[in-house]
Design an enzyme around this catalytic site. Structure first.
Site, PDB file in Angstrom:
ATOM      1  N   SER A   1      10.087  -4.623   5.385  1.00  0.00           N
ATOM      2  CA  SER A   1       9.027  -5.537   4.980  1.00  0.00           C
ATOM      3  C   SER A   1       8.895  -6.709   5.953  1.00  0.00           C
ATOM      4  O   SER A   1       9.885  -7.321   6.353  1.00  0.00           O
ATOM      5  CB  SER A   1       9.303  -6.083   3.580  1.00  0.00           C
ATOM      6  OG  SER A   1       8.365  -7.086   3.240  1.00  0.00           O
TER       7      SER A   1
ATOM      8  N   SER B   1       7.181  -9.364   5.066  1.00  0.00           N
ATOM      9  CA  SER B   1       6.900 -10.546   4.254  1.00  0.00           C
ATOM     10  C   SER B   1       7.837 -11.720   4.542  1.00  0.00           C
ATOM     11  O   SER B   1       7.368 -12.866   4.639  1.00  0.00           O
ATOM     12  CB  SER B   1       6.954 -10.188   2.764  1.00  0.00           C
ATOM     13  OG  SER B   1       5.879  -9.343   2.425  1.00  0.00           O
TER      14      SER B   1
ATOM     15  N   LYS C   1       4.421  -2.764  -8.510  1.00  0.00           N
ATOM     16  CA  LYS C   1       3.190  -3.513  -8.778  1.00  0.00           C
ATOM     17  C   LYS C   1       2.657  -3.317 -10.197  1.00  0.00           C
ATOM     18  O   LYS C   1       2.011  -4.201 -10.739  1.00  0.00           O
ATOM     19  CB  LYS C   1       2.115  -3.147  -7.750  1.00  0.00           C
ATOM     20  CG  LYS C   1       2.451  -3.601  -6.334  1.00  0.00           C
ATOM     21  CD  LYS C   1       1.327  -3.293  -5.361  1.00  0.00           C
ATOM     22  CE  LYS C   1       1.669  -3.752  -3.956  1.00  0.00           C
ATOM     23  NZ  LYS C   1       0.553  -3.510  -3.013  1.00  0.00           N
TER      24      LYS C   1
ATOM     25  N   ASP D   1      -3.924  -8.659  -2.737  1.00  0.00           N
ATOM     26  CA  ASP D   1      -4.364  -7.601  -1.827  1.00  0.00           C
ATOM     27  C   ASP D   1      -5.892  -7.536  -1.756  1.00  0.00           C
ATOM     28  O   ASP D   1      -6.469  -7.339  -0.685  1.00  0.00           O
ATOM     29  CB  ASP D   1      -3.832  -6.235  -2.279  1.00  0.00           C
ATOM     30  CG  ASP D   1      -2.347  -6.058  -2.011  1.00  0.00           C
ATOM     31  OD1 ASP D   1      -1.842  -6.666  -1.044  1.00  0.00           O
ATOM     32  OD2 ASP D   1      -1.692  -5.324  -2.762  1.00  0.00           O
TER      33      ASP D   1
ATOM     34  N   ALA E   1      -6.263   2.598  -2.236  1.00  0.00           N
ATOM     35  CA  ALA E   1      -7.679   2.962  -2.338  1.00  0.00           C
ATOM     36  C   ALA E   1      -8.339   2.266  -3.526  1.00  0.00           C
ATOM     37  O   ALA E   1      -9.507   1.867  -3.449  1.00  0.00           O
ATOM     38  CB  ALA E   1      -7.825   4.471  -2.456  1.00  0.00           C
TER      39      ALA E   1
ATOM     40  N   ARG F   1      -7.485  13.823  -7.735  1.00  0.00           N
ATOM     41  CA  ARG F   1      -7.670  12.547  -7.046  1.00  0.00           C
ATOM     42  C   ARG F   1      -9.122  12.111  -7.089  1.00  0.00           C
ATOM     43  O   ARG F   1      -9.440  10.919  -7.245  1.00  0.00           O
ATOM     44  CB  ARG F   1      -7.202  12.665  -5.591  1.00  0.00           C
ATOM     45  CG  ARG F   1      -5.703  12.775  -5.419  1.00  0.00           C
ATOM     46  CD  ARG F   1      -5.022  11.472  -5.775  1.00  0.00           C
ATOM     47  NE  ARG F   1      -3.669  11.404  -5.262  1.00  0.00           N
ATOM     48  CZ  ARG F   1      -2.848  10.366  -5.427  1.00  0.00           C
ATOM     49  NH1 ARG F   1      -3.259   9.315  -6.089  1.00  0.00           N
ATOM     50  NH2 ARG F   1      -1.631  10.380  -4.944  1.00  0.00           N
TER      51      ARG F   1
END
Length: 279
Positions: free
Chosen positions: A21, A23, A72, A109, A137, A161
């Site tokens: 990461s 971050s 998340k 995001d 997406a 999907r």
């Protein structure tokens, strides 16, 4: 306890895997620029099973958390509230601990995508294409709900999907049409193409880049450039990178966690570019 006070404040990114990461690099660079010498930002390997216990043990010195996969969605039941933006996609990537002890979730995001596009001069588009149908997406669809005035075509590998993307479109009030991944080369003619797929998934499409491409937003940042992004740039198209997204969403996290705005976007980007170059 006020942000920037003498008492040490802590923040961190959680996820699994987490070792690579960026971050910590971005947030620490922001702290230096903002003069927050008493702030620290770390990374912790935490999976879904370990998340509740980790959060429960956090003391009053903690200001916030950044969350990556697979946390998340798992974090939502542990929070006292989430923003409308996070609720729109059932995903929280930012937790802020308030002075009165509440845990509040947000998703940076989505505005991060919009900010990255705006920095490259993209305020609004008439249509767009999305490559892929995963969690990123859905965030891309949420961003397009704010800047796309027409149809979004999602290129996916399975009917399951495709159904998911159509459901997200209905939920986000975006006009979504799905198409088979075998026809993904058609996506490259759209005014805005957002590639949300894993590394290597779009490499075969590089040969199909049109002579005058518009804008490609490739959410990857390592390895960079992707074959598609390199070819896109060669043909003179505008390219927005995953690092652009990472920096813009981190800027919003820093502002929320520290209470300081604006966060130093340029310094954070330079730190990210340096870290990637050293890998």
């Amino acid at each position: 306890m006020t942000p920037g006070a003498a008492e040490p404040r802590r923040a961190a990114v959680l996820g699994s895997p987490i070792a690579h990461s960026l971050s910590p690099v971005l947030h620490r660079a922001a702290y230096v620029e903002l003069g927050l010498t008493d702030w620290s930002y770390d990374r912790f390997e935490v999976d879904e099973a370990g998340l509740p216990g980790f959060v429960e043990k956090l003391g009053p010195e903690w200001a916030g958390l950044s969350l990556t996969m697979p946390l998340k969605r798992a974090v939502i039941p542990l929070l006292d509230g989430i923003s409308d933006t996070a609720a729109a996609v059932d995903a929280v990537n930012t937790v802020v601990f308030t002075e009165d002890g509440r845990r509040m979730g947000d998703n940076t995001d989505i505005p991060g995508m919009i900010g990255a596009l705006r920095e490259h001069g993209i305020e609004q588009v008439g249509s767009a294409a999305i490559l892929g149908a995963g969690a990123t997406a859905s965030s891309a669809l949420a961003a397009l709900a704010r800047i796309c005035t027409g149809e979004v075509v999602a290129y996916v590998r399975s009917e399951a999907r495709a159904a998911e993307m159509r459901q997200w479109g209905e939920r986000l009030d975006v006009e979504v049409r799905t198409a088979d991944w075998a026809d993904a080369a058609d996506a490259l003619r759209a005014p805005l193409v957002i590639a949300t797929t894993p590394a290597g998934a779009t490499d075969a499409l590089a040969a199909a880049v049109p002579e005058r491409p518009a804008t490609l937003f490739d959410v990857l940042y390592e390895p960079w450039p992707t074959a598609l992004a390199a070819r896109w740039s060669m043909f003179g198209g505008a390219v927005v990178s995953g690092l652009d997204l990472l920096v813009h969403q981190a800027v919003l996290q820093v502002e929320q966690m520290t209470g300081r705005a604006p966060a130093p976007l340029d310094a954070m980007r330079r730190a990210g570019e340096k870290a990637l170059a050293e890998r």
